[in-house]
Design an enzyme around this catalytic site. Structure first.
Site, PDB file in Angstrom:
ATOM      1  N   GLU A  68       8.935  16.091  15.191  1.00 18.91           N
ATOM      2  CA  GLU A  68       9.370  16.094  13.796  1.00 18.91           C
ATOM      3  C   GLU A  68       8.643  17.172  12.989  1.00 18.91           C
ATOM      4  O   GLU A  68       7.434  17.355  13.138  1.00 18.91           O
ATOM      5  CB  GLU A  68       9.041  14.709  13.222  1.00 18.91           C
ATOM      6  N   GLY A  72       6.491   5.057   8.298  1.00 19.15           N
ATOM      7  CA  GLY A  72       5.653   6.253   8.295  1.00 19.15           C
ATOM      8  C   GLY A  72       5.736   6.942   9.640  1.00 19.15           C
ATOM      9  O   GLY A  72       6.719   6.783  10.375  1.00 19.15           O
ATOM     10  N   SER A  73       4.690   7.669   9.966  1.00 18.33           N
ATOM     11  CA  SER A  73       4.721   8.484  11.182  1.00 18.33           C
ATOM     12  C   SER A  73       4.490   7.624  12.428  1.00 18.33           C
ATOM     13  O   SER A  73       3.890   6.543  12.354  1.00 18.33           O
ATOM     14  CB  SER A  73       3.649   9.564  11.099  1.00 18.33           C
ATOM     15  N   THR A  74       4.938   8.140  13.544  1.00 14.71           N
ATOM     16  CA  THR A  74       4.778   7.410  14.807  1.00 14.71           C
ATOM     17  C   THR A  74       3.295   7.242  15.143  1.00 14.71           C
ATOM     18  O   THR A  74       2.869   6.189  15.621  1.00 14.71           O
ATOM     19  CB  THR A  74       5.527   8.161  15.917  1.00 14.71           C
ATOM     20  N   GLU A 130       8.990   1.357  11.229  1.00 16.29           N
ATOM     21  CA  GLU A 130      10.077   2.319  10.955  1.00 16.29           C
ATOM     22  C   GLU A 130       9.431   3.696  10.973  1.00 16.29           C
ATOM     23  O   GLU A 130       8.699   4.041  10.043  1.00 16.29           O
ATOM     24  CB  GLU A 130      10.685   2.063   9.565  1.00 16.29           C
ATOM     25  N   GLY A 147       1.949   4.458  13.178  1.00 16.61           N
ATOM     26  CA  GLY A 147       2.547   3.222  13.705  1.00 16.61           C
ATOM     27  C   GLY A 147       1.744   2.689  14.894  1.00 16.61           C
ATOM     28  O   GLY A 147       1.495   1.492  15.011  1.00 16.61           O
ATOM     29  N   CYS A 180      13.216  10.929   7.275  1.00 20.91           N
ATOM     30  CA  CYS A 180      13.099  10.475   8.663  1.00 20.91           C
ATOM     31  C   CYS A 180      14.396  10.762   9.415  1.00 20.91           C
ATOM     32  O   CYS A 180      14.396  11.041  10.596  1.00 20.91           O
ATOM     33  CB  CYS A 180      12.774   8.995   8.707  1.00 20.91           C
ATOM     34  N   LYS A 186       0.870  -1.184   0.000  1.00 15.24           N
ATOM     35  CA  LYS A 186       0.000   0.000   0.000  1.00 15.24           C
ATOM     36  C   LYS A 186       0.906   1.233   0.000  1.00 15.24           C
ATOM     37  O   LYS A 186       1.470   1.601   1.021  1.00 15.24           O
ATOM     38  CB  LYS A 186      -0.872  -0.032   1.252  1.00 15.24           C
TER      39      LYS A 186
HETATM   40  P1  NAD Z   1       2.056   8.610   7.375  1.00 11.33           P
HETATM   41  O1  NAD Z   1       2.234   7.847   8.635  1.00 11.33           O
HETATM   42  O2  NAD Z   1       1.042   9.687   7.346  1.00 11.33           O
HETATM   43  O3  NAD Z   1       1.675   7.622   6.174  1.00 11.33           O
HETATM   44  C1  NAD Z   1       2.427   6.462   5.902  1.00 11.33           C
HETATM   45  C2  NAD Z   1       1.504   5.413   5.331  1.00 11.33           C
HETATM   46  O4  NAD Z   1       0.505   5.117   6.301  1.00 11.33           O
HETATM   47  C3  NAD Z   1       0.789   5.859   4.057  1.00 11.33           C
HETATM   48  O5  NAD Z   1       0.750   4.787   3.156  1.00 11.33           O
HETATM   49  C4  NAD Z   1      -0.602   6.187   4.565  1.00 11.33           C
HETATM   50  O6  NAD Z   1      -1.605   6.001   3.594  1.00 11.33           O
HETATM   51  C5  NAD Z   1      -0.785   5.213   5.707  1.00 11.33           C
HETATM   52  N1  NAD Z   1      -1.751   5.672   6.722  1.00 11.33           N
HETATM   53  C6  NAD Z   1      -2.067   6.950   7.052  1.00 11.33           C
HETATM   54  N2  NAD Z   1      -3.030   6.963   8.018  1.00 11.33           N
HETATM   55  C7  NAD Z   1      -3.309   5.665   8.295  1.00 11.33           C
HETATM   56  C8  NAD Z   1      -4.203   5.016   9.201  1.00 11.33           C
HETATM   57  N3  NAD Z   1      -4.995   5.708  10.014  1.00 11.33           N
HETATM   58  N4  NAD Z   1      -4.228   3.665   9.214  1.00 11.33           N
HETATM   59  C9  NAD Z   1      -3.416   2.953   8.398  1.00 11.33           C
HETATM   60  N5  NAD Z   1      -2.558   3.514   7.526  1.00 11.33           N
HETATM   61  C10 NAD Z   1      -2.510   4.844   7.472  1.00 11.33           C
HETATM   62  O7  NAD Z   1       3.504   9.136   6.987  1.00 11.33           O
HETATM   63  P2  NAD Z   1       3.930   9.985   5.722  1.00 11.33           P
HETATM   64  O8  NAD Z   1       3.451  11.391   5.892  1.00 11.33           O
HETATM   65  O9  NAD Z   1       3.564   9.274   4.469  1.00 11.33           O
HETATM   66  O10 NAD Z   1       5.521   9.906   5.856  1.00 11.33           O
HETATM   67  C11 NAD Z   1       6.221  10.690   6.742  1.00 11.33           C
HETATM   68  C12 NAD Z   1       6.609   9.929   7.985  1.00 11.33           C
HETATM   69  O11 NAD Z   1       7.315   8.746   7.632  1.00 11.33           O
HETATM   70  C13 NAD Z   1       7.558  10.725   8.847  1.00 11.33           C
HETATM   71  O12 NAD Z   1       7.190  10.608  10.199  1.00 11.33           O
HETATM   72  C14 NAD Z   1       8.900  10.056   8.594  1.00 11.33           C
HETATM   73  O13 NAD Z   1       9.848  10.239   9.616  1.00 11.33           O
HETATM   74  C15 NAD Z   1       8.497   8.643   8.426  1.00 11.33           C
HETATM   75  N6  NAD Z   1       9.539   7.881   7.731  1.00 11.33           N
HETATM   76  C16 NAD Z   1      10.281   6.984   8.453  1.00 11.33           C
HETATM   77  C17 NAD Z   1      11.314   6.265   7.840  1.00 11.33           C
HETATM   78  C18 NAD Z   1      12.124   5.253   8.599  1.00 11.33           C
HETATM   79  O14 NAD Z   1      12.747   4.400   7.966  1.00 11.33           O
HETATM   80  N7  NAD Z   1      12.160   5.286   9.925  1.00 11.33           N
HETATM   81  C19 NAD Z   1      11.570   6.459   6.474  1.00 11.33           C
HETATM   82  C20 NAD Z   1      10.799   7.388   5.781  1.00 11.33           C
HETATM   83  C21 NAD Z   1       9.779   8.085   6.425  1.00 11.33           C
END
Ligand code: NAD
Length: 460
Positions: free
Chosen positions: A363, A206-208, A229, A211, A264, A153
């Site tokens: 962040e 993605g975001s904490t 992550e 997560g 990140c 996804k």
């Molecule tokens: P996000 O958490 O908003 O989205 C990431 C994914 O989660 C997307 O595919 C999104 O559609 C999905 N998502 C969003 N809301 C959801 C929900 N309620 N239930 C299930 N899935 C959902 O993050 P973003 O804005 O796409 O990316 C930025 C974040 O990613 C930052 O916090 C960044 O630090 C982190 N990031 C971490 C790493 C790492 O390796 N640690 C690498 C890249 C980015």
């Protein structure tokens, strides 16, 4: 969907609802439970990944342009960094396919204990938009090579490059159901994956806050394992005895402005010793102009727009809040290139940032550097650890004892000494604290997608 480059519509993408997700998971389940994929010799799975790597390499221009259009990364980085990373990742895991074995443990003359690694099953990979294909491939390559099947996804902001990748995977001959891409809003499409009883493993970047949602989905469904992550707020610590303050300043600027700070691991907190703070910060400010944003499709551009209008507004709100709280704006802080229609923002540096300010602790995910100062190593360590994150950190010093003490004391998945963003597929990548758990890359990533099975053979 709109391109951050000019705010214009570039495509419309179908959204997968819960029924579509169910079909995708059932296909992945069938491919895992009954299909050839997990049963193939590892070398044969590898040959598919090698073919896919070749196809990605041959489509590099199209993939890179698509990434730059959908999420705004400069073409020099999508073509020069991101797509090559994808090719390398597929090849590296293909090469690893038959190099990892099980164990025969100590046992008696009348019994033999075998420990084998078995593919964990159906994997849901949910990824962000900042490195859309690299993040996806860091999940796909190790999951596929172990024999798992995957439903990917992508983020809403970057669905197109993932669809191209799915097309290439089908051209590479991956059997039906082995890799499926579903697009749609996270709270609908990815949530349905997180709750689905047919998914065995979620691997999420993605975001904490999201997560945390995946841990809840797991608890509310089948206790699927969840690898996270997440975000970061990485400290970049500069001591007065750094070998080369110009090199450190180059890296401090690049560390926050590369990829528009949508990293990140962005070096978002510069912790600099008070003795050199004025001089060093001036050096970093003088480098910011080189990152004034431009059209991501122009090969000369070093920094593109932010990913969306909403994200730019949220970054600007964070800067205003910091300035109202007493931080000083040294450069940037304004939207720019208005007539393009895109979401550009000047590279921004704030000093006099107090560790208690939100900008020092959470962040921003944009091209915004916060400068804090310290006088002693203990103070630097205390500032460095004063966030909920533990993804990465850097220290600049020529003193081996300081480098060793600081890097040992920092709670972080990666510590760079006299460098930043060094990386290689041979080394694991991931975080501690609210930056998550589990590791992408390296041989350790295989642990996420395999179960250990113990088999006793008795010889009565
Ligand atoms: P996000 O958490 O908003 O989205 C990431 C994914 O989660 C997307 O595919 C999104 O559609 C999905 N998502 C969003 N809301 C959801 C929900 N309620 N239930 C299930 N899935 C959902 O993050 P973003 O804005 O796409 O990316 C930025 C974040 O990613 C930052 O916090 C960044 O630090 C982190 N990031 C971490 C790493 C790492 O390796 N640690 C690498 C890249 C980015």
């Amino acid at each position: 969907m709109l391109s951050p480059r000019d705010g214009k519509v570039i495509a419309s993408v179908d959204e997968a609802g819960p029924e579509d997700v169910d079909r995708a998971v059932r296909a992945a389940r069938l491919a895992f439970d009954e299909g050839p994929w997990p049963r193939l010799p590892a070398r044969e799975r590898a040959s598919f990944l090698f073919r896919l790597a070749d196809l990605v390499e041959a489509s590099a221009e199209e993939l890179a342009r698509t990434i730059s259009l959908e999420m705004g990364k400069p073409l020099r980085d999508s073509l020069g960094i991101e797509v090559p990373a994808v090719v390398k990742t597929f090849r590296w895991y293909a090469e690893l396919a038959d190099k990892v074995s099980g164990e025969v443990t100590q046992s008696s003359a009348s019994a033999l204990a075998l420990v084998t690694r078995e593919p964990a099953g159906v994997v849901a990979a949910v990824v962000p938009w900042n490195f859309p294909l690299t993040m996806a491939t860091w999940k796909l390559a190790p999951a596929l090579i172990t024999g798992c099947t995957v439903v990917l996804k992508p983020a809403e902001q970057s669905p197109l490059s993932a669809l191209l990748l799915a097309d290439l995977a089908s051209k590479a001959g991956l059997p039906a159901g082995v890799l499926t891409v579903v697009n749609g809003p996270g709270p609908v499409t990815a949530r349905a994956l997180g709750l689905h009883p047919g998914v065995d493993v979620v691997t999420f970047t993605g975001s904490t806050s999201v997560g945390r949602e995946f841990l809840r989905y797991s608890a509310d469904s089948n206790l699927k394992r969840v690898w996270l992550e997440l975000g970061g707020k990485s400290p970049n610590i500069v001591f007065p005895d750094a070998y080369d303050l110009d090199a450190a300043a180059d890296t401090a600027a690049w560390g926050i402005f590369f990829n528009s700070g949508e990293m990140c691991t962005a070096a978002s907190r510069l912790l600099v010793h008070r003795d050199i703070a004025d001089d060093f910060v001036a050096r970093v400010v003088s480098r910011a102009a080189a990152y004034f944003p431009g059209d991501p499709l122009d090969p000369a551009t070093r920094m593109g727009p932010l990913v969306s209008a909403a994200h730019r507004s949220s970054v600007l709100a964070r800067v205003s809040e910091a300035v109202s709280g007493g931080a000083r704006l040294l450069t940037g802080g304004r939207p720019c290139l208005h007539d393009t229609g895109g979401w550009y923002l000047e590279p921004t540096i704030l000093d006099r940032v107090d560790p208690s300010m939100p900008i020092a602790r959470s962040e921003v995910f944009g091209p915004v550097l916060s400068v804090l100062t310290f006088s002693t190593t203990a103070e630097a360590l205390s500032l460095a650890g004063d966030t909920p994150y533990g993804l990465a950190a850097a220290v600049w010093t020529r003193d081996l004892a300081t480098a060793h003490h600081v890097s040992r004391s920092l709670k972080a998945g990666t510590v760079w000494v006299n460098c930043y963003e060094e990386g290689d597929l041979t080394v694991p990548f991931g975080g501690a604290k609210l930056s998550g758990h589990g590791r992408d890359k390296s041989v350790h990533a295989l642990d996420k997608f395999t179960d250990l099975k113990t088999t006793w053979l008795a010889f009565p």
